[in-house]
Scaffold this motif. Structure first.
Motif, PDB file in Angstrom:
ATOM      1  N   ALA A  15       0.813  -1.223   0.000  1.00 10.54           N
ATOM      2  CA  ALA A  15       0.000   0.000   0.000  1.00 10.54           C
ATOM      3  C   ALA A  15       0.844   1.269   0.000  1.00 10.54           C
ATOM      4  O   ALA A  15       0.322   2.357   0.260  1.00 10.54           O
ATOM      5  N   HIS A  16       2.126   1.175  -0.280  1.00 12.29           N
ATOM      6  CA  HIS A  16       2.988   2.347  -0.452  1.00 12.29           C
ATOM      7  C   HIS A  16       3.236   2.533  -1.943  1.00 12.29           C
ATOM      8  O   HIS A  16       3.529   1.573  -2.663  1.00 12.29           O
ATOM      9  N   LEU A  17       3.133   3.772  -2.407  1.00  6.20           N
ATOM     10  CA  LEU A  17       3.278   4.074  -3.821  1.00  6.20           C
ATOM     11  C   LEU A  17       4.651   4.681  -4.102  1.00  6.20           C
ATOM     12  O   LEU A  17       5.199   5.428  -3.288  1.00  6.20           O
ATOM     13  N   PHE A  18       5.184   4.390  -5.298  1.00  5.18           N
ATOM     14  CA  PHE A  18       6.509   4.871  -5.696  1.00  5.18           C
ATOM     15  C   PHE A  18       6.455   5.358  -7.136  1.00  5.18           C
ATOM     16  O   PHE A  18       5.733   4.799  -7.974  1.00  5.18           O
ATOM     17  N   ASP A  19       7.244   6.400  -7.424  1.00  3.06           N
ATOM     18  CA  ASP A  19       7.379   6.811  -8.810  1.00  3.06           C
ATOM     19  C   ASP A  19       8.496   5.988  -9.450  1.00  3.06           C
ATOM     20  O   ASP A  19       9.093   5.126  -8.813  1.00  3.06           O
ATOM     21  N   ALA A  20       8.789   6.263 -10.718  1.00  2.00           N
ATOM     22  CA  ALA A  20       9.747   5.445 -11.455  1.00  2.00           C
ATOM     23  C   ALA A  20      11.156   5.509 -10.867  1.00  2.00           C
ATOM     24  O   ALA A  20      11.962   4.592 -11.067  1.00  2.00           O
ATOM     25  N   GLU A  21      11.465   6.576 -10.128  1.00  2.97           N
ATOM     26  CA  GLU A  21      12.792   6.722  -9.522  1.00  2.97           C
ATOM     27  C   GLU A  21      12.872   6.131  -8.126  1.00  2.97           C
ATOM     28  O   GLU A  21      13.908   6.226  -7.471  1.00  2.97           O
ATOM     29  N   GLY A  22      11.783   5.542  -7.662  1.00  4.76           N
ATOM     30  CA  GLY A  22      11.791   4.926  -6.339  1.00  4.76           C
ATOM     31  C   GLY A  22      11.429   5.866  -5.213  1.00  4.76           C
ATOM     32  O   GLY A  22      11.557   5.506  -4.042  1.00  4.76           O
ATOM     33  N   ARG A  23      10.966   7.078  -5.551  1.00  2.00           N
ATOM     34  CA  ARG A  23      10.549   8.023  -4.507  1.00  2.00           C
ATOM     35  C   ARG A  23       9.120   7.714  -4.079  1.00  2.00           C
ATOM     36  O   ARG A  23       8.255   7.437  -4.916  1.00  2.00           O
ATOM     37  N   ARG A  24       8.856   7.788  -2.775  1.00  2.00           N
ATOM     38  CA  ARG A  24       7.509   7.559  -2.279  1.00  2.00           C
ATOM     39  C   ARG A  24       6.613   8.734  -2.617  1.00  2.00           C
ATOM     40  O   ARG A  24       7.008   9.894  -2.485  1.00  2.00           O
ATOM     41  N   ILE A  25       5.415   8.422  -3.062  1.00  2.00           N
ATOM     42  CA  ILE A  25       4.423   9.454  -3.365  1.00  2.00           C
ATOM     43  C   ILE A  25       3.104   9.050  -2.710  1.00  2.00           C
ATOM     44  O   ILE A  25       2.944   7.933  -2.228  1.00  2.00           O
ATOM     45  N   GLY A  26       2.142   9.988  -2.685  1.00  2.00           N
ATOM     46  CA  GLY A  26       0.816   9.671  -2.173  1.00  2.00           C
ATOM     47  C   GLY A  26       0.821   9.184  -0.738  1.00  2.00           C
ATOM     48  O   GLY A  26       0.143   8.196  -0.412  1.00  2.00           O
ATOM     49  N   ARG A  27       1.555   9.868   0.113  1.00  2.00           N
ATOM     50  CA  ARG A  27       1.644   9.424   1.502  1.00  2.00           C
ATOM     51  C   ARG A  27       0.290   9.469   2.213  1.00  2.00           C
ATOM     52  O   ARG A  27       0.088   8.777   3.212  1.00  2.00           O
ATOM     53  N   ASP A  28      -0.624  10.274   1.705  1.00  2.00           N
ATOM     54  CA  ASP A  28      -1.950  10.329   2.319  1.00  2.00           C
ATOM     55  C   ASP A  28      -2.676   8.986   2.197  1.00  2.00           C
ATOM     56  O   ASP A  28      -3.501   8.648   3.044  1.00  2.00           O
ATOM     57  N   LEU A  29      -2.339   8.227   1.160  1.00  2.00           N
ATOM     58  CA  LEU A  29      -2.965   6.917   0.994  1.00  2.00           C
ATOM     59  C   LEU A  29      -2.595   5.996   2.148  1.00  2.00           C
ATOM     60  O   LEU A  29      -3.434   5.241   2.652  1.00  2.00           O
ATOM     61  N   GLY A  30      -1.350   6.068   2.594  1.00  2.00           N
ATOM     62  CA  GLY A  30      -0.913   5.232   3.698  1.00  2.00           C
ATOM     63  C   GLY A  30      -1.679   5.478   4.979  1.00  2.00           C
ATOM     64  O   GLY A  30      -1.850   4.563   5.799  1.00  2.00           O
ATOM     65  N   GLU A  31      -2.148   6.707   5.156  1.00  2.00           N
ATOM     66  CA  GLU A  31      -2.910   7.025   6.369  1.00  2.00           C
ATOM     67  C   GLU A  31      -4.255   6.315   6.386  1.00  2.00           C
ATOM     68  O   GLU A  31      -4.852   6.133   7.446  1.00  2.00           O
ATOM     69  N   ARG A  32      -4.747   5.904   5.228  1.00  2.00           N
ATOM     70  CA  ARG A  32      -6.028   5.201   5.133  1.00  2.00           C
ATOM     71  C   ARG A  32      -5.846   3.688   5.125  1.00  2.00           C
ATOM     72  O   ARG A  32      -6.828   2.956   5.010  1.00  2.00           O
ATOM     73  N   CYS A  33      -4.616   3.242   5.224  1.00  2.00           N
ATOM     74  CA  CYS A  33      -4.348   1.804   5.068  1.00  2.00           C
ATOM     75  C   CYS A  33      -3.877   1.164   6.364  1.00  2.00           C
ATOM     76  O   CYS A  33      -3.202   1.794   7.183  1.00  2.00           O
TER      77      CYS A  33
END
Length: 338
Positions: free
Chosen positions: A251-269
Motif C-alpha cells: 500500500a505504499h506508492l513509488f514513482d519510477a525513480e523509487g521516490r515515495r508518493i501519495g503518503r496520504d494513501l498510507g494514512e487510510r491503510c
C-alpha cells in the motif's frame, strides 16, 4: 606434462577437489612445497585434466541472479525460469511473455525463506498473491513468530488470503501467529486509526519493530497488477497517476525513480509503515513477469528491499536498464554480522 607428472597432478587434484584436503596436507603427502601443489592444480585446470562444472536446478538462472544482485546492490537475488521459457504443459500453451508464474516464484521464495529465517526470528508477511503462494509452498521453517504486515485485500476472503498465509507459516514453524482481521484500505484516515487501536490489530502492530525477515509483493500501477489500484475509485487512480505512480508495495506508492508518493494513501491503510520496513534487516520481494519489471525496478531503487525473487522475463529488462539508481539495500546491518 609427462606421464609421471600427469599421474601426480591427477592424484593431487583428487585429494584437493574430491577429498577436500588442503594444499599444505597434499604438499606433506607428496613431499613438495605447497607452492608446487598450487602450480600443479593450476596446470591441471589449464590442461583440462580437471573440469569444474557449476550446476544448479534447471529452473534457476545463476548467471542472471548474480548479475541482478550486483547491479542493484541486493543481498540475495534469485531468478527463476519464466513461463514463456519453460516447455509447454502437455497439450497446452505457455502463458503470455509478460505473465509470471506465481506458484513457481512462491515455491522458490519458500525455499529462500527456509535459508534466511533463524530460530527466534519474527517473520512478517504482507498481502500479495506471491506471498500467499509462498506460504502455501512452505515445508520447513525454524521456530519463529509470524506477523501479518498489512490488512487483507477483501475481508470476506481472509481465510484464503494473507490471514491464512500467516497461519500456514506459523503452523510450519511451530511459532505464534499474529494475523490482522481488517481490510487493507479504509474509507478515511480516522477509520483506519480507530482500527489500529483495536486489541488484535494493535498487538500485531507491536511486533512490527521486532520483524527480522519480511516478505512482500510488488504491483504495477495498472488494473489487475496492483491490489491498491483495484481498490481505488477512478478519480483516485487518476490522482495518483498524475503524481507519477509507477509501483505499489504494501500500500505504499513509488514513482519510477523509487521516490515515495501519495503518503496520504498510507494514512487510510492498515499496513506497516515504510520507515519500519526500512529498518527490517531482510526484506524479500517476490514479483516477476515483464509486465511488472518497471515496477520492480522502481521499488528496488527505493532501498526498502534487500532481496528479490523474480523470473527471467523481469530480470532481462532490469539488467538492460541504463541506470539502476542508488544501491542502498546493503547499507543495512547484516544480521549475520558479515
Amino acid at each position: 606434462m609427462g606421464p609421471a607428472e600427469l599421474v601426480q597432478a591427477a592424484a593431487m587434484a583428487r585429494r584437493f577437489y574430491l577429498e577436500g584436503k588442503s594444499k599444505i596436507q597434499i604438499a606433506e603427502e607428496f613431499g613438495v612445497s605447497r607452492f608446487k601443489v598450487a602450480r600443479v592444480l593450476e596446470t591441471a585446470l589449464e590442461r583440462d585434466l580437471v573440469r569444474i562444472e557449476i550446476r544448479v536446478p534447471s529452473e534457476l538462472d545463476a548467471e542472471r541472479s548474480d548479475a541482478l544482485r550486483a547491479r542493484y546492490g541486493l543481498r540475495h537475488a534469485v531468478v527463476v525460469e519464466s513461463p514463456a521459457d519453460a516447455p509447454p504443459a502437455f497439450g497446452g500453451q505457455n502463458p503470455p511473455d509478460d505473465a509470471a508464474d506465481p506458484e513457481n516464484l512462491g515455491e522458490v521464495a519458500a525455499d529462500l525463506l527456509g535459508e534466511l529465517v533463524n530460530e527466534g526470528d519474527v517473520l512478517g508477511l504482507a498481502w500479495g498473491r506471491s506471498t500467499i503462494h509462498m506460504a502455501a509452498a512452505l515445508h520447513r521453517l525454524p521456530p519463529c513468530t509470524v506477523v501479518q504486515l498489512t490488512g487483507v485485500y477483501d475481508a470476506g476472503t481472509a481465510d484464503r488470503g494473507s490471514v491464512e498465509a500467516v497461519r500456514r507459516a506459523a503452523d510450519v514453524s511451530g511459532g505464534e501467529a499474529h494475523p490482522i482481521y481488517a481490510p487493507m484500505l479504509l474509507p478515511d484516515s480516522a477509520t483506519a486509526e480507530a482500527l489500529r487501536r483495536q486489541t488484535g490489530i494493535a498487538r500485531a502492530f507491536e511486533y512490527f519493530d521486532k520483524v527480522t525477515v519480511a516478505c512482500v509483493s510488488i504491483g504495477s500501477w495498472e488494473p489487475g497488477v496492483s491490489t491498491v489500484y483495484d481498490m481505488l475509485s477512478e478519480q483516485e487512480r487518476e490522482h495518483y497517476a498524475s503524481l507519477g505512480a509507477a509501483a505499489e508495495m504494501s500500500a505504499h506508492l513509488f514513482d519510477a525513480e523509487g521516490r515515495r508518493i501519495g503518503r496520504d494513501l498510507g494514512e487510510r491503510c492498515i499496513t506497516v509503515e515504510a520507515d519500519r520496513l526500512r529498518r527490517i534487516p531482510e526484506v524479500v520481494a517476490i514479483a516477476g513477469g515483464r509486465r511488472k519489471a518497471d515496477a520492480i525496478g522502481a521499488v528496488l531503487r527505493s532501498g526498502l528491499v534487500t532481496s528479490l525473487v523474480t523470473d527471467t522475463a523481469a530480470a532481462d529488462h532490469l539488467l538492460l536498464e541504463t541506470g539502476p539508481g542508488p544501491r542502498p539495500a546493503l547499507d543495512r546491518a547484516d544480521p549475520d554480522g558479515a
